[in-house]
Write a protein that holds these residues in place. Structure first.
Motif, short mmCIF file in Angstrom:
data_model
loop_
_atom_site.label_atom_id
_atom_site.label_comp_id
_atom_site.label_asym_id
_atom_site.label_seq_id
_atom_site.Cartn_x
_atom_site.Cartn_y
_atom_site.Cartn_z
N UNK A 136 0.85 -1.20 0.00
CA UNK A 136 0.00 0.00 0.00
C UNK A 136 0.88 1.25 0.00
N UNK A 137 0.89 1.93 -1.12
CA UNK A 137 1.57 3.22 -1.29
C UNK A 137 0.97 3.85 -2.54
N UNK A 138 1.38 5.09 -2.86
CA UNK A 138 0.91 5.68 -4.11
C UNK A 138 1.56 4.95 -5.27
N UNK A 139 0.79 4.68 -6.30
CA UNK A 139 1.35 4.11 -7.53
C UNK A 139 2.26 5.16 -8.18
N UNK A 140 3.21 4.68 -8.98
CA UNK A 140 4.05 5.64 -9.73
C UNK A 140 3.54 5.81 -11.15
N UNK A 141 2.72 4.88 -11.61
CA UNK A 141 2.19 4.98 -12.97
C UNK A 141 0.66 4.99 -12.92
N UNK A 142 0.09 5.73 -13.88
CA UNK A 142 -1.38 5.87 -13.96
C UNK A 142 -1.80 5.90 -15.41
N UNK A 143 -3.07 5.62 -15.62
CA UNK A 143 -3.71 5.86 -16.90
C UNK A 143 -4.93 6.72 -16.68
N UNK A 144 -5.09 7.74 -17.53
CA UNK A 144 -6.32 8.52 -17.55
C UNK A 144 -7.07 8.10 -18.81
N UNK A 145 -8.33 7.78 -18.65
CA UNK A 145 -9.15 7.44 -19.81
C UNK A 145 -10.39 8.33 -19.83
N UNK A 146 -10.94 8.52 -21.01
CA UNK A 146 -12.25 9.17 -21.14
C UNK A 146 -13.08 8.29 -22.06
N UNK A 147 -14.27 7.92 -21.59
CA UNK A 147 -15.20 7.17 -22.42
C UNK A 147 -16.51 7.96 -22.52
N UNK A 148 -17.30 7.64 -23.54
CA UNK A 148 -18.53 8.40 -23.83
C UNK A 148 -19.72 7.45 -23.90
N UNK A 149 -20.86 7.88 -23.37
CA UNK A 149 -22.04 7.03 -23.37
C UNK A 149 -23.28 7.87 -23.69
N UNK A 150 -23.94 7.58 -24.82
CA UNK A 150 -25.18 8.32 -25.12
C UNK A 150 -26.25 7.93 -24.09
N UNK A 151 -26.92 8.93 -23.51
CA UNK A 151 -27.89 8.65 -22.45
C UNK A 151 -29.24 9.27 -22.78
N UNK A 152 -30.30 8.61 -22.28
CA UNK A 152 -31.66 8.99 -22.63
C UNK A 152 -32.18 10.17 -21.83
N UNK A 153 -33.39 10.58 -22.17
CA UNK A 153 -34.08 11.62 -21.42
C UNK A 153 -34.34 11.09 -20.01
N UNK A 154 -33.99 11.86 -18.99
CA UNK A 154 -34.17 11.37 -17.63
C UNK A 154 -35.65 11.31 -17.25
N UNK A 155 -36.42 12.28 -17.78
CA UNK A 155 -37.85 12.34 -17.45
C UNK A 155 -38.67 12.30 -18.73
N UNK A 156 -38.77 11.14 -19.40
CA UNK A 156 -39.51 11.10 -20.66
C UNK A 156 -40.97 11.52 -20.49
N UNK A 157 -41.54 11.29 -19.28
CA UNK A 157 -42.96 11.66 -19.07
C UNK A 157 -43.11 12.79 -18.06
N UNK A 158 -42.14 13.69 -18.01
CA UNK A 158 -42.22 14.78 -17.04
C UNK A 158 -41.55 14.38 -15.74
N UNK A 159 -41.25 15.38 -14.90
CA UNK A 159 -40.51 15.10 -13.67
C UNK A 159 -41.32 14.22 -12.74
N UNK A 160 -40.60 13.32 -12.08
CA UNK A 160 -41.25 12.28 -11.30
C UNK A 160 -40.69 12.30 -9.89
N UNK A 161 -41.44 12.83 -8.89
CA UNK A 161 -40.90 12.89 -7.53
C UNK A 161 -40.59 11.49 -6.98
N UNK A 162 -39.48 11.38 -6.24
CA UNK A 162 -39.02 10.08 -5.75
C UNK A 162 -39.28 9.93 -4.26
#
Ligand SMILES: *Cc1c(COP(=O)(O)O)cnc(C)c1O
Length: 354
Positions: free
Chosen positions: A149-175
């Motif tokens: 357990x210590x800080x790693x000396x090597x890293x990878x940064x990645x960026x990925x993309x995900x198309x996402x839907x309408x959060x409220x297709x039928x209007x806002x919905x209280x939870x």
């Protein structure tokens, strides 16, 4: 700034049905990668076809969870522009998370250019139906093959993309929300104010229990007194008490949401009183009993505003706003989404074209 090498896929994937995207289920054709080692710093910025990573099984991230992530969206405006909402806030927050997790910070202009170049490369993955968007997920992982357990000396940064839907297709919905009295999400001095994977792994048990009882999310209380309200699920939380908006202060255990900050700024701009202060669960139940609890809602990138229709506090049900979306929640939702999708002039300078 180093150039970003782009290798395009020669096998673009078929696009999913844009009417049933859901959240985080589909991924675009390309991903961004950046490597870190102490000799070269962050280097080898590249975009390549989306696909599996090859990792040493001893990679430190797999054992001790040294990782951070971010989440923001690209929005397609009616005039064809693609907009990012306050991306610099996500970049700075990720660098603050990096510092807490002892991960090397990333140059802000390079990080921004990486997100924009990746979105431009996969521009045909930005969905165009109303209220759909392209979710952007940057993350960093520790890659040293080492079991101490210590800080790693090597890293990878990645960026990925995900198309996402309408959060409220039928209007806002209280939870419906269950107050969590057993597990805690974070304590001051821990990592609650960073977006690091371990924070979320620790919340799944409570989340599952709430789901089983028919609730959408849990309301987290502070880990010391088990009394003060912190967050709701993976959102910041707001209450309207007698016309004053109250939200817990950023004191080390709460994630500093970009949506939270934007909501506070809009409310203040409208002349609505806003207090960032501690709010005990008994103050909430007292206010509800006295008819002074006007509204409650969560804020976060995914849902923007999530109105709360009722709370379960120790098996007592507290209705909020008659189970309906309150006027301030609705006004915030309308204003924020109008800015994000470029329907309204952006007087705050919050959006950037990719
Ligand atoms: C990401 C997140 C939020 C919301 O932050 P936004 O920047 O508004 O998306 C709130 N709470 C937690 C725990 C989070 O992980």
């Amino acid at each position: 700034m180093p150039a970003i090498q782009i290798t395009r896929t020669d096998a673009p994937k078929p696009k999913p049905d844009m009417n049933s995207l859901g959240f985080g289920k589909y991924f675009s054709d390309h991903m961004f990668l950046l490597d870190y080692d102490p000799q070269n710093g962050w280097h080898d910025a590249r975009i390549q076809p989306y696909g599996p990573l090859s990792l040493d099984p001893a990679s430190m991230v797999l054992h001790y969870g040294q990782e951070v992530f971010e989440g923001l969206k690209a929005y397609r405006a009616a005039d064809g522009r693609t907009l990012l909402f306050r991306p610099i806030e996500n970049i700075r927050r990720m660098n603050r998370s990096n510092e807490r997790l002892r991960i090397a910070t990333v140059d802000e202009p390079l990080f921004l250019e990486a997100m924009k170049t990746l979105v431009r490369t996969d521009i045909d993955w930005v969905p165009t139906l109303p209220d759909t968007s392209l979710y952007i997920r940057p993350f960093v992982i520790a890659t040293d093959p080492f079991l101490g357990v210590r800080a790693s000396e090597t890293y990878k940064l990645l960026i990925i993309l995900s198309p996402v839907g309408a959060y409220y297709p039928e209007g806002m919905d209280p939870v419906s929300i269950l107050i969590e009295t057993e597990d805690v999400r974070a304590v001051k001095g821990g990592t609650g104010e960073t977006k690091t994977g371990g924070n979320y792994a620790a919340t799944i048990r409570a989340q599952d229990r709430a789901k089983k009882k028919g609730y959408t999310q849990v309301l987290w209380l502070d880990g010391v007194h088990r009394r003060f309200i912190e967050e709701v699920g993976t959102m910041n939380v707001f209450f309207v008490l007698d016309g004053t908006v109250v939200t817990p202060p950023l004191e080390g255990s709460i994630l500093p949401g970009v949506t939270r900050d934007s909501a506070i700024r809009l409310l203040k701009g409208w002349g609505v009183p806003v207090e960032e202060r501690r709010l005990a669960i008994d103050e909430l139940t007292d206010a509800a009993a006295a008819g002074r609890l006007n509204e409650a809602f969560g804020t976060g990138t995914a849902a923007v505003i999530s109105p709360i229709g009722q709370f379960n506090v120790n098996d007592t049900l507290i209705p909020v706003c008659g189970g309906q979306t309150g006027p301030l929640a609705q006004r915030l939702y309308d204003e924020l989404t109008a800015i994000q999708w470029g329907r309204k002039p952006d007087t705050h300078g919050w959006t950037q074209e990719v």
